[in-house]
Motif scaffolding. Structure first.
Motif, PDB file in Angstrom:
ATOM      1  N   THR A   1      19.389   8.647   7.544  1.00 13.17           N
ATOM      2  CA  THR A   1      18.523   8.789   6.174  1.00 13.17           C
ATOM      3  C   THR A   1      17.468   7.996   6.000  1.00 13.17           C
ATOM      4  N   PHE A   2      16.384   8.685   5.403  1.00 13.43           N
ATOM      5  CA  PHE A   2      15.124   7.845   5.083  1.00 13.43           C
ATOM      6  C   PHE A   2      14.675   8.128   3.597  1.00 13.43           C
ATOM      7  N   MET A   3      14.168   6.988   3.023  1.00 16.22           N
ATOM      8  CA  MET A   3      13.861   6.984   1.840  1.00 16.22           C
ATOM      9  C   MET A   3      12.198   6.361   1.659  1.00 16.22           C
ATOM     10  N   LEU A   4      11.473   7.004   0.871  1.00 15.88           N
ATOM     11  CA  LEU A   4      10.166   6.710   0.543  1.00 15.88           C
ATOM     12  C   LEU A   4       9.552   6.303  -0.742  1.00 15.88           C
ATOM     13  N   GLY A   5       9.196   5.309  -1.356  1.00 14.01           N
ATOM     14  CA  GLY A   5       8.662   5.090  -2.512  1.00 14.01           C
ATOM     15  C   GLY A   5       9.541   4.575  -3.417  1.00 14.01           C
ATOM     16  N   PHE A   6      10.828   5.045  -3.335  1.00 15.12           N
ATOM     17  CA  PHE A   6      11.798   4.604  -4.335  1.00 15.12           C
ATOM     18  C   PHE A   6      13.350   4.570  -3.813  1.00 15.12           C
ATOM     19  N   GLU A   7      14.277   3.624  -4.449  1.00 11.51           N
ATOM     20  CA  GLU A   7      15.158   3.849  -4.200  1.00 11.51           C
ATOM     21  C   GLU A   7      16.118   4.869  -4.805  1.00 11.51           C
ATOM     22  N   PRO A   8      16.757   5.807  -4.012  1.00  7.50           N
ATOM     23  CA  PRO A   8      17.239   6.850  -4.356  1.00  7.50           C
ATOM     24  C   PRO A   8      18.691   6.523  -5.322  1.00  7.50           C
TER      25      PRO A   8
ATOM     26  N   MET B   1       0.759  -1.197  -0.131  1.00  5.39           N
ATOM     27  CA  MET B   1      -0.005  -0.080  -0.002  1.00  5.39           C
ATOM     28  C   MET B   1       0.823   1.196   0.166  1.00  5.39           C
ATOM     29  N   PHE B   2       1.981   1.287   0.445  1.00  5.71           N
ATOM     30  CA  PHE B   2       2.933   2.444   0.596  1.00  5.71           C
ATOM     31  C   PHE B   2       3.992   2.452  -0.406  1.00  5.71           C
ATOM     32  N   GLY B   3       4.407   1.174  -0.519  1.00  6.01           N
ATOM     33  CA  GLY B   3       5.739   1.102  -1.579  1.00  6.01           C
ATOM     34  C   GLY B   3       6.640   0.513  -0.759  1.00  6.01           C
ATOM     35  N   LEU B   4       8.161   1.164  -1.228  1.00  2.00           N
ATOM     36  CA  LEU B   4       9.217   0.899  -0.596  1.00  2.00           C
ATOM     37  C   LEU B   4       9.720   1.946   0.418  1.00  2.00           C
ATOM     38  N   LEU B   5       9.728   1.455   1.864  1.00  2.00           N
ATOM     39  CA  LEU B   5      10.218   2.370   2.713  1.00  2.00           C
ATOM     40  C   LEU B   5      11.718   1.866   3.278  1.00  2.00           C
ATOM     41  N   GLY B   6      12.645   2.876   3.626  1.00  2.00           N
ATOM     42  CA  GLY B   6      14.047   2.437   4.089  1.00  2.00           C
ATOM     43  C   GLY B   6      14.578   3.426   4.990  1.00  2.00           C
ATOM     44  N   PHE B   7      15.377   2.841   5.721  1.00  2.00           N
ATOM     45  CA  PHE B   7      16.049   3.626   6.968  1.00  2.00           C
ATOM     46  C   PHE B   7      17.670   3.175   6.502  1.00  2.00           C
ATOM     47  N   ASP B   8      18.208   4.096   6.826  1.00  2.00           N
ATOM     48  CA  ASP B   8      19.910   3.945   6.730  1.00  2.00           C
ATOM     49  C   ASP B   8      20.482   4.630   7.724  1.00  2.00           C
ATOM     50  N   TYR B   9      21.698   4.037   8.284  1.00  2.00           N
ATOM     51  CA  TYR B   9      22.457   4.981   9.045  1.00  2.00           C
ATOM     52  C   TYR B   9      23.845   4.562   8.772  1.00  2.00           C
ATOM     53  N   GLY B  10      24.298   5.940   7.874  1.00  2.00           N
ATOM     54  CA  GLY B  10      25.604   5.791   7.386  1.00  2.00           C
ATOM     55  C   GLY B  10      26.845   6.640   8.281  1.00  2.00           C
ATOM     56  N   ILE B  11      28.030   6.317   7.746  1.00  2.00           N
ATOM     57  CA  ILE B  11      29.135   7.045   8.512  1.00  2.00           C
ATOM     58  C   ILE B  11      29.726   7.647   7.468  1.00  2.00           C
ATOM     59  N   GLY B  12      30.064   8.931   7.373  1.00  2.00           N
ATOM     60  CA  GLY B  12      30.860   9.512   6.260  1.00  2.00           C
ATOM     61  C   GLY B  12      32.318   9.702   6.753  1.00  2.00           C
ATOM     62  N   PHE B  13      33.150   8.749   6.153  1.00  2.00           N
ATOM     63  CA  PHE B  13      34.320   8.818   6.827  1.00  2.00           C
ATOM     64  C   PHE B  13      35.281  10.241   6.584  1.00  2.00           C
ATOM     65  N   ASP B  14      34.849  10.773   5.528  1.00  2.00           N
ATOM     66  CA  ASP B  14      35.495  12.053   5.161  1.00  2.00           C
ATOM     67  C   ASP B  14      35.168  13.171   6.094  1.00  2.00           C
ATOM     68  N   ARG B  15      33.887  13.082   6.961  1.00  2.00           N
ATOM     69  CA  ARG B  15      33.386  13.856   7.596  1.00  2.00           C
ATOM     70  C   ARG B  15      34.120  13.784   9.123  1.00  2.00           C
ATOM     71  N   LEU B  16      34.850  12.593   9.353  1.00  2.00           N
ATOM     72  CA  LEU B  16      35.478  12.680  10.845  1.00  2.00           C
ATOM     73  C   LEU B  16      36.310  13.822  10.949  1.00  2.00           C
ATOM     74  N   GLN B  17      36.233  14.392  11.949  1.00  2.00           N
ATOM     75  CA  GLN B  17      37.007  15.499  12.459  1.00  2.00           C
ATOM     76  C   GLN B  17      37.896  15.138  13.446  1.00  2.00           C
ATOM     77  N   PRO B  18      39.296  15.761  13.292  1.00  2.00           N
ATOM     78  CA  PRO B  18      40.263  15.424  14.703  1.00  2.00           C
ATOM     79  C   PRO B  18      39.764  15.801  16.120  1.00  2.00           C
TER      80      PRO B  18
END
Length: 918
Positions: free
Chosen positions: A910-917, A882-899
């Motif tokens: 991040t959250f996705m709804l209806g389609f794979e980005p 009834m709602f399509g594809l729902l998605g939840f992701d927990y990602g770590i951006g290695f280049d965002r790591l600060q000293p």
């Protein structure tokens, strides 16, 4: 009815010819589910002379729930029948027949009257009590509900010994499967005074402690190590353990008396009191519960022998095995193996083959003389069981219609440790498809399924066509892909085959609905509906609306979204996958409109007397698209070529998002054509387990600048240059899905590796023009939070917000620079490991772990495919029809790591709804 005479007066009663009974009463030594060994038809003290009588009347007494006419029928006695009394066997048979129904505690036949040659009978019955209510004690409600369903318990059941034994058996099996091998059940019966002849049953369940496998002891295995054998026993695992040191076996009892430096010598802290209860190991539960399951243990023994057979030990057997409890009430498994000697393949000859030569079959088989004997490999290569992967000998024959093909490997000689084989083939005739039948499509019209099939009546049977048909049906998205059935029915007499397809419809229409009211903001929300199995031809047939006409495989989508005064959009699209109905020509049309005013609420925040803050500005988009796709036959029929014509109109007023001087107000028109060549061979849409997707596209606007080579565009304002925008744009996407393993106990739940690579470029026709901000690439985010209604390709990246520079060392959180207008080049690489938790079409759920690397670049001069932003994480996907594809992701951006910072500072949900980005 009361008995006419007590037993002691039966002789007098016989002499007086009154009230004679024939009975079979339950005794303690006779279980209620069994009739007495020899139920008497006549009292043993009866000395009357046997005579024949005609039954004048039969009545039934003592029943409360059962139908009397049915009981008379079961007894076998009927009015008008001739019976012998005393001494006739008709009464014995009647009692046995009624008793066999297992519904009665007592069955008695009374002779109530004898007159002339007629006899009157009464069948007296004492019914078994009924179960008015029941309850389970000592277990959870969810467990009780499962047991109730498995045992078939319901109010009103007749309480028999069989019912009780069935419940006990179900409880034992239910908890044995969970590792509780010592579960007990005590049944308590209480009379129910509120109902006649009814009882309340209480099942007191004691699960006991879990029976875990402590040690698996293997002897006799000289050539295969214990670890390899235990690894093969996936359903029978011993408790995980960590060995401290061999000397611990002698000191663990006195462990608490040891000084701290003793434990430090071995690299451990002093154990707690819990160590007293352990063996000479620290034991811990990691991935295996080590519970014992008898059925899985039997399977594992077969797998152990299979392991030996695959290593050449053809004669390997488990000589003996036993399970026994330890002092801790866990279980030990002892297994003695006789390996036998190792064998090798000798000469392999072929007999009966005419379609393929010996050399071709030998090459397909892939087994050479001297190879280690492996019966499992041999049977796999000859194709004893049909495999979708193909590559076996049976597959080669069946792809050419040899449905009646048979193949048998026969040992023709054993020379020492060498086994010679003769592989005998019976090719038979090529089968022709006679009839193709489809069942289970309650909503979808049959022609929608039939046009996807590769198995056509009159053509030769092909296994590959059968497998391809399964894929095409699954990719329609209308049916449960796990329940698609394909059953060839050979007709040996005429050399034909009928094929039966069965499908199970699943809900796949989607609804998106949200609403709110925000006072000053106004109405906010979204209303969207997508009908994935629409029928346009039935639009005027009122009787087909449920809620809209369906069944022809078309797609209709309507969506309206609003964020009060700040944003609104309207979208409409329609797709016909088989334009004309004869060929796979996909026709699509879409219309869309959007409006965004970033200043809509400035009045709300404006201070009194402020005349500088503007509330007048907006960005409008109006667009339309028409496309036609055609399935190609070359290089193969997985390819599709799509042509589309697109138009977008952009209207800006005081909208300075793009950072291009002079481009805050004006109108731009984007007319373009797009060519897309794609190839898709995935096995299904929602959770692909094999196959690949490839796509390459080229998009062109008219080259306006080439039509007027003398024009000096540098003297025009940005709004004038972008009145009719021009560009050329190229995209490439590639995805592969590779199944990695099949966990024990599941044929469908498979670890799948997804690998993807993507590239995009947008450029000018010549250097005299400026590339507009439309059609470029926006990197990062999840495709939802970007909130971009301007025409851009949003390339998401988990673990990162939207970023505006190709330098990975610059943190995206620093904000958007004033001159940012999007990237013209990007590349992205993705690797995902997926596992499905549920393949139910009503709620498909799978988890994933991912690695991603991507980046965007201002132009080709800046492009460096190895300068990437990297991220990793985990996620979940939920497909709800009834709602399509729902998605939840927990990602770590290695280049965002600060000293000095932690992972938390570099993580993003991040959250996705209806389609794979993308």
């Amino acid at each position: 009815m009361k008995k006419l005479f007590p037993k002691g007066l039966l002789a007098i009663a016989l002499c007086c010819s009154a009230g004679i009974r024939v009975s079979a009463q339950q005794k303690d030594t006779v279980p209620p589910t069994q009739p007495p060994a020899n139920p008497p038809a006549v009292s043993p003290i009866n000395t009357g002379v046997p005579q024949q009588y005609e039954i004048a009347e039969i009545t039934v007494a003592g029943t409360q729930y059962l139908d009397k006419s049915l009981l008379l029928s079961l007894s076998g006695l009927n009015v008008g029948d001739k019976v012998t009394y005393p001494g006739g066997d008709q009464f014995t048979k009647a009692i046995q027949s009624l008793w066999s129904q297992r519904l009665f505690a007592d069955v008695t036949i009374y002779v109530t009257k004898i007159e002339d040659n007629k006899i009157w009978l009464e069948i007296g019955l004492t019914e078994m009590p009924r179960m008015s209510t029941f309850a389970f004690k000592g277990i959870k409600k969810t467990e009780a509900d499962d047991i109730t369903t498995k045992a078939g318990l319901r109010k009103g059941n007749v309480i028999t010994q069989a019912l009780k034994q069935n419940v006990i058996g179900v409880v034992h099996k239910f908890y044995a499967d969970k590792g509780f091998g010592n579960a007990t059940v005590k049944i308590e019966e209480r009379s129910d005074t509120g109902q006649v002849n009814s009882k309340h049953l209480i099942f007191n369940v004691n699960k006991g402690s879990k029976v875990r496998i402590q040690d698996i002891n293997i002897v006799g295995n000289e050539n295969i190590a214990d670890a390899k054998i235990k690894k093969k026993m996936k359903g029978t695992k011993e408790k995980s353990r960590f060995t401290l040191h061999p000397d611990m076996e002698h000191v663990y009892v006195d462990s608490l008396a040891q000084p701290d430096d003793f434990w430090q010598t071995y690299g451990f802290l002093q154990p707690t009191r819990a160590f007293e209860k352990l063996d000479p190991y620290f034991r811990f539960k990691l991935f295996s519960s080590a519970k014992f399951n008898e059925n899985k243990y039997l399977e594992d023994k077969g797998k152990v022998i299979g392991l030996y057979n695959s290593k050449g030990y053809r004669d390997a057997v488990i000589v003996r095995d036993t399970t026994y409890k330890t002092h801790s009430q866990n279980l030990n498994v002892d297994m003695q193996i006789s390996e036998g000697k190792k064998y090798y393949f000798g000469d392999i000859t072929w007999k009966g083959n005419t379609r393929y030569s010996d050399s071709v079959l030998t090459r397909i088989l892939g087994i050479k003389k001297g190879d280690i004997y492996n019966l499992e490999l041999l049977e796999k290569r000859i194709g004893k069981q049909m495999s979708q992967e193909g590559g076996d000998i049976s597959g080669y024959y069946m792809d050419y219609g040899y449905l009646f093909f048979q193949i048998d490997p026969v040992e023709i000689g054993i020379r020492g440790d060498t086994i010679d084989y003769e592989i005998r083939l019976r090719e038979g005739p090529q089968a022709t498809i006679k009839e193709v039948r489809i069942a289970g499509n309650e909503k979808t019209n049959e022609h929608v399924i039939r046009r996807e099939l590769r198995t056509i009546p009159g053509e030769k049977f092909s296994r590959q066509d059968l497998i391809r048909s399964n894929r095409e049906i699954a990719n329609l998205g209308f049916f449960n892909p796990e329940k698609i059935g394909m059953n060839p029915v050979p007709n040996v007499q005429d050399g034909t085959v009928d094929i039966d397809y069965t499908v199970e419809e699943k809900a796949n229409d989607q609804l998106e609905l949200s609403a709110g009211w925000g006072g000053y903001i106004g109405l906010t929300g979204t209303l969207g509906v997508t009908f994935n199995n629409f029928s346009l031809r039935n639009i005027f047939k009122k009787e087909t609306w449920d809620p809209l006409p369906s069944g022809d495989g078309q797609k209709l989508s309507v969506r309206v979204s609003s964020n009060g005064k700040a944003y609104r959009s309207y979208n409409f699209s329609f797709t016909e996958p088989w334009l004309g109905g004869k060929k796979r020509n996909q026709f699509s049309v879409s219309l869309y409109s959007s409006y965004q005013n970033p200043y809509a609420y400035n009045d709300y925040y404006k201070l009194p007397g402020d005349t500088t803050t503007s509330t007048d500005g907006h960005f409008k988009v109006l667009g339309a698209s028409v496309s036609l796709g055609k399935q190609l036959k070359w290089p193969d029929d997985y390819f599709t070529l799509i042509y589309s014509v697109n138009y977008q109109q952009y209207k800006l007023k005081n909208y300075n998002y793009f950072g291009i001087p002079g481009f805050e107000s004006g109108t731009s028109n984007n007319i373009n054509i797009k060519l897309t060549l794609s190839r898709s061979s995935v096995d299904q849409q929602i959770f692909p387990r094999s196959g690949s997707n490839f796509m390459v596209s080229a998009q062109y606007t008219p080259p306006y600048s080439l039509f007027n080579p003398d024009k000096d565009y540098s003297k025009e304002s940005a709004s004038q240059q972008f009145n009719f925008i021009e560009y050329q744009k190229y995209r490439f996407n590639a995805e592969w899905y590779v199944p990695l393993s099949r966990p024990m106990g599941s044929d469908n739940k498979t670890f799948v590796l997804k690998v993807a690579a993507k590239f995009g470029y947008i450029g000018r026709y010549n250097n005299r023009t400026t590339l507009s901000p439309f059609g470029r690439f926006e990197m990062g985010g999840d495709g939802l939070s970007n909130f971009a209604i301007y025409d851009r390709d949003i390339i998401s990246q988990r673990g990162y917000p939207v970023y505006y520079t190709s330098d990975p060392s610059i943190n995206p959180e620093n904000g958007q620079p004033a001159n940012y207008s999007g990237f013209t080049v990007f590349n992205k690489y993705v690797m995902e490991l997926r596992y499905p938790f549920s393949l139910n079409p009503s709620s498909t759920i799978f988890g994933l772990a991912f690695l991603e690397a991507a980046n965007g670049y201002k132009d080709l001069n800046e492009y460096n495919p190895f300068r990437l932003r990297r991220s990793a994480g985990i996620g979940m996907r939920f497909y709800l029809p009834m709602f399509g594809l729902l998605g939840f992701d927990y990602g770590i951006g290695f280049d965002r790591l600060q000293p000095g910072g932690g992972l938390k500072d570099a993580a993003k949900f991040t959250f996705m709804l209806g389609f794979e980005p993308e």
